[in-house]
Write an enzyme that holds these catalytic residues in place. Sequence first.
Site, short mmCIF file in Angstrom:
data_model
loop_
_atom_site.label_atom_id
_atom_site.label_comp_id
_atom_site.label_asym_id
_atom_site.label_seq_id
_atom_site.Cartn_x
_atom_site.Cartn_y
_atom_site.Cartn_z
CG HIS A 129 -1.76 1.21 1.36
ND1 HIS A 129 -2.81 1.51 0.50
CD2 HIS A 129 -1.70 2.25 2.23
CE1 HIS A 129 -3.35 2.67 0.86
NE2 HIS A 129 -2.69 3.14 1.91
CG HIS A 157 0.26 6.39 0.47
ND1 HIS A 157 -0.62 7.45 0.50
CD2 HIS A 157 -0.33 5.40 1.17
CE1 HIS A 157 -1.70 7.11 1.20
NE2 HIS A 157 -1.55 5.87 1.61
CD GLU A 196 -5.22 6.20 1.85
OE1 GLU A 196 -5.16 5.34 0.95
OE2 GLU A 196 -4.40 6.27 2.78
CB SER A 215 -2.22 -0.12 -3.04
OG SER A 215 -3.21 0.32 -2.15
FE LIG Z 1 -2.96 4.99 2.88
#
Ligand SMILES: [Fe+2]
Length: 301
Positions: free
Chosen positions: A180, A185, A225, A244
Amino acid sequence: MLTETLSATIDEPAVTLENFRLADEDLPEFRDMKFEDINQLDLDHPGASDEEYRERRDHIADLARRFRETGEITDVDYTPREQRVWRYVAEELAEMHEKHASPFYLKAKRDLGITTERIPQLTEMNRRLKELTGFRLAPIEGLVETRAFLSWLSYRVMLSTQYIRHHSRPDYTPEPDVVHESIGHIPMFTNPNFADFSQFIGHGARVATDKQLEELGRLYWFTVEFGMIENEGEIKAYGAGLLSSFGELEHAFSDDVERRPFDLEQVVNTSYDYSDMQPVLYVVPSYSYLKEVTRKYIESF
Ligand SMILES: [Fe+2]
């Protein structure tokens, strides 16, 4: 002379809405990071009853705790099984990214040297980020509370987990993991506008009232996000929760989702359910737009 600003406290320097890169020696001491309630492994985590997995996760979490004492990041010696989980997920996602990810993101993954071959180390990504936007990653052993997490962004620091999800469910993780963080990110921090925008959120978190913090959490959710961006007439994904996750990415582009033009006022007042797929997502026209509307918003705090 000592000045009083809305944010000044004894311990914290005043916040101004400028973007700055801190020199290594000007960063707050990581050993002063105080976190309560760092999320431990939940009972519904696929690895919860796997003793070996738990030990491994605890070991990697210990490395993050050690970092807070020393300020030095220890590279994780990932096991062949962990590398296999990475390869599987990274390859599947890479295929979907070609179709749905923002072109900036695709380039950023290459710039950072993130490949499907092996799990990237925070240290190597830090070297590139330093050159590109002055962002940096600091290891953390779990999910931390919102204000602490977001506040570190004001120093252009993102707290990143290093352990990987359980091998029984490579497509799923109930908590942030290295997939993730690194696939979702980290690439976006190579974008100067996105890096500045993230820093503004961090500035905001440090001075926000509890109500404003809740709003910031929503802004973070619908951008960092689950954000989407318009690119040459097409909608693309740049949010980490989308990039992700196979399921979220597919869902985001399906007819089950309403993709609305980004409206800050609306976004900060829209609650979300983190345990469910998102019914509404917001599309920004550009990263510089996102940065500027966020700057104005934080200035109003
Ligand atoms: Fe996150």
